[in-house]
Design an enzyme around this catalytic site. Structure first.
Site, PDB file in Angstrom:
ATOM      1  N   HIS A 105      18.957 -30.161 -23.962  1.00  0.00           N
ATOM      2  CA  HIS A 105      18.426 -31.196 -24.866  1.00  0.00           C
ATOM      3  C   HIS A 105      17.260 -31.959 -24.250  1.00  0.00           C
ATOM      4  O   HIS A 105      16.955 -33.066 -24.683  1.00  0.00           O
ATOM      5  CB  HIS A 105      19.527 -32.193 -25.232  1.00  0.00           C
ATOM      6  CG  HIS A 105      20.422 -31.728 -26.332  1.00  0.00           C
ATOM      7  ND1 HIS A 105      21.356 -30.738 -26.144  1.00  0.00           N
ATOM      8  CD2 HIS A 105      20.527 -32.090 -27.636  1.00  0.00           C
ATOM      9  CE1 HIS A 105      22.011 -30.541 -27.288  1.00  0.00           C
ATOM     10  NE2 HIS A 105      21.518 -31.336 -28.205  1.00  0.00           N
ATOM     11  N   GLU A 151      18.893 -23.999 -38.697  1.00  0.00           N
ATOM     12  CA  GLU A 151      17.495 -24.342 -38.401  1.00  0.00           C
ATOM     13  C   GLU A 151      16.504 -23.311 -38.917  1.00  0.00           C
ATOM     14  O   GLU A 151      15.454 -23.667 -39.471  1.00  0.00           O
ATOM     15  CB  GLU A 151      17.287 -24.552 -36.893  1.00  0.00           C
ATOM     16  CG  GLU A 151      17.793 -25.891 -36.365  1.00  0.00           C
ATOM     17  CD  GLU A 151      19.290 -25.908 -36.072  1.00  0.00           C
ATOM     18  OE1 GLU A 151      19.927 -24.827 -36.193  1.00  0.00           O
ATOM     19  OE2 GLU A 151      19.822 -26.976 -35.736  1.00  0.00           O
TER      20      GLU A 151
END
Lengths: 328, 325
Positions: free
Chosen positions: A129, A60
């Site tokens: 999440h 990322e």
């Protein structure tokens, strides 16, 4: 106008901008062959080919760093981070690099780049999440933060983000992807960055909200209307820059405000907006401002206890009733 | 046996190398002086000792090639062509600085020179270099990205992510590690399981080599070869240049973690006097010619300091400018 989902509106925005400008390209984990974890990039690889629709490694920080370099080199990258939670792995490139480069290099370069990030809670995905990290990005100067609530705004804002010459964090709510609405077909339909939108006019209370919170606020307003309370729902759309003028204009009209945020309450954007209302409208407020926030807890998995951690239309309705009655 | 200099480059070029190394050293030593006078503040990381790497490498690149570096980058900017006076003004925090006084010592930048920045988060420049290389390929531009970094950066995630990425996407990136053997006070073998840094690229199947970073001609030849290889193939390449900084990590560091013997050993390999000796021995320059070059560099740096001293501070309004375009 045609009716489409929030997902398809985003997909259309990407396709239109890629057709319009060959310097626009898309990169991210599983965005090409797999067509995106949430299928927002469906059909892009087939139409635009491998050099413009790039699958990346699960790296990322480097996805964002490569985007920074590509933007510096004259391209318009649209990076997808699979979810906003993974943006925490990229915060060095986002905060230390992307948001600083224009300023610390004396304005000699600029970064026309967009980072798309699905996020938000309510899907029983557990603590890692389900986060709402919008405030993390709003806190830092040097980039814009957008978060649409409707398919039309999703399309118009994403197109504005891609055309803008500054870095833009573009948040998308996972629970809104299947929501439907009317979307203008005009390929030049743009929603300006930095403008809030009154999604429902009203007289008694201003509800300030954004993204999925706007949807919940509109549901609460509908029910409150039946109970004789007229709510004005101000949808922020742009979290940075914040359209302070529209928020204050509405509060000056109603004299009351409820601020709804999906993020944690402590140091959340609700605290910022509430503070600005007090700083500017203290003399005309008929009642203290009330915040409806995500609870200050890590998100639990179990559906029955997850739901109490997030704002609901019922908690928004209750907050409006409290503000109307002065119950504190 | 050393290769004779004239077989590598013409005399004019050979003398330019000396001038660039000399002005780099002179500039840094004057920075140290100005720091002790309080004219330069903040962090100041000096390059003295490492000049052969910057000068040799820059000469081996094309003018259109991108250069990125870390925070010990004054010399790299100047060798690339930045005006010493505008670099000095930046260090003084003046409005005439190369970044209007907003960047400082660690954030020099000049896109007109394709000098794409000094970055002060260790390893931050790796992915940006990869992105610039991608943009060059995407736009069919004939240029590569040269990414300088220190030995301390090779244990950052971005190092590994970017090497993997550059090879996976087959991008024209030349990685140049300036191994001065210390990340602040921690010696390489105390931070890296494999201290021979160029060998670490085997995990990404990127060709690499080690070069003597105290020898400007060795660096020049290696980078020139590597840059052409990257340009022709479009694939990444990796060079480790071993070198030494004669000063501490920054002006705040007396470098007590290094032994006097070690320091003396490296001082004996100082790239400036050794290269000067070769120029004279091989009949390329006389001592007088070199002294004239040195005097010219001193004048340039004198003028840079004067320019910086006399330049105005930025206006207060500057803090609100350049955050967005």
């Amino acid at each position: 106008m045609s009716e489409m989902t929030y997902r398809d509106a985003l997909n259309l925005a990407l396709k239109e901008e890629m057709r319009r400008d060959s310097s626009v390209f898309v990169l991210g984990e599983d965005v090409a062959l797999y067509e995106g974890s949430f299928k927002v990039t469906r059909g892009l690889l087939a139409e635009f080919g491998e050099e413009r629709v790039k699958d990346t490694p699960i790296s990322e920080n480097t996805i964002i760093g490569v985007s920074v370099g590509a933007a510096m080199g004259g391209l318009r990258p649209v990076a997808e981070l699979m979810t906003v939670n993974f943006a925490l792995l990229a915060m060095d490139q986002i905060i230390n690099h992307m948001a600083k480069i224009c300023f610390m290099f004396g304005g000699q370069t600029f970064l026309p780049m967009t980072i798309r990030m699905p996020g938000g809670g309510g899907s029983q995905l557990g603590a890692q999440h389900s986060q709402s990290l919008e405030t993390y990005f709003m806190h830092c100067p040097g980039m814009y933060v957008l978060y649409p609530a409707t398919p039309a705004d999703a399309k118009g804002l994403l197109k504005s983000a891609i055309r803008n010459n500054n870095p833009v964090i573009f948040l998308e709510h996972e629970l809104l992807y299947n929501s439907k609405g009317e979307v203008p077909e005009d390929p030049e339909y743009l929603v300006p960055i930095g403008t809030a939108d009154v999604k429902r006019p009203g007289e008694h209370v201003t509800i300030v909200a954004y993204a999925r919170m706007t949807v919940l606020a509109l549901q609460a307003a509908e029910q409150l209307a039946e109970e004789g309370v007229s709510c004005e729902v101000v949808d922020l759309r742009s979290l940075a820059p914040l359209d302070e003028g529209s928020i204050l204009a509405s509060v000056r009209k109603t004299g009351r405000a409820v601020v709804v945020e999906e993020c944690w309450r402590t140091c959340g954007l609700g605290a910022e907006i509430t503070s600005r209302i007090y700083e500017n409208c203290f003399d005309i407020l008929k009642s203290p401002v009330k915040r409806v926030s995500g609870l200050d807890v890590p998100m639990p998995y179990s559906r029955e206890i997850e739901k109490i951690c997030l704002p609901r239309s019922e908690t928004i309705r209750q907050a409006v009733m409290d503000v109307m009655s002065g119950a504190y | 046996m050393e290769v004779r200099l004239r077989t590598i480059a013409p005399d004019q070029e050979l003398l330019k190398f000396y001038e660039q190394m000399y002005i780099s050293r002179e500039f840094e030593e004057r920075c140290a002086e100005q720091y002790t006078k309080g004219h330069i503040t903040g962090f100041l990381h000096l390059y003295s000792g490492q000049e052969a790497v910057s000068v040799g490498a820059t000469a081996g690149l094309h003018r259109d090639d991108y250069i990125l570096s870390a925070y010990r980058e004054h010399a790299q900017a100047i060798v690339r062509g930045a005006e010493p006076r505008r670099v000095m003004a930046e260090l003084f925090g003046k409005a005439t600085g190369i970044c209007k006084g907003k960047g400082g010592s660690m954030h020099l930048f000049d896109p007109s020179l394709n000098f794409m920045g000094g970055y002060a988060i260790v390893g931050g420049q790796f992915p940006i270099a990869v992105g610039l290389a991608f943009s060059a390929r995407y736009r069919s531009e004939d240029r590569i990205a040269a990414c300088f970094f220190g030995d301390g950066a090779v244990n950052q995630g971005t190092f590994h992510e970017s090497l993997n990425w550059a090879q996976l996407w087959q991008l024209p990136v030349l990685f140049i590690c300036e191994n001065n053997f210390y990340g602040i006070g921690t010696e390489v073998h105390r931070s890296s399981a494999l201290a021979s840094i160029h060998k670490r690229t085997c995990g990404y199947d990127i060709p690499s080599e080690k070069v003597d970073g105290m020898d400007v001609m060795a660096v020049y030849r290696a980078v020139k070869y590597a840059a052409e290889k990257v340009r022709e193939s479009g694939h990444p390449y990796f060079i480790e240049a071993t070198t030494y900084r004669f000063r501490g990590h920054s002006m705040a560091d007396p470098a007590k973690y290094r032994s006097a013997a070690e320091h003396e050993m490296w001082k004996a390999r100082d790239p400036l006097p050794n290269y000067a000796r070769r120029l004279i021995e091989e009949g390329i320059a006389t001592r007088e010619v070199l002294e004239a070059i040195e005097a010219r560099c001193q004048t340039t740096v004198d003028e840079a300091v004067k320019f910086a001293e006399e330049s105005p501070w930025p206006d207060d309004s500057a803090v609100w400018e350049d955050i967005y375009v």
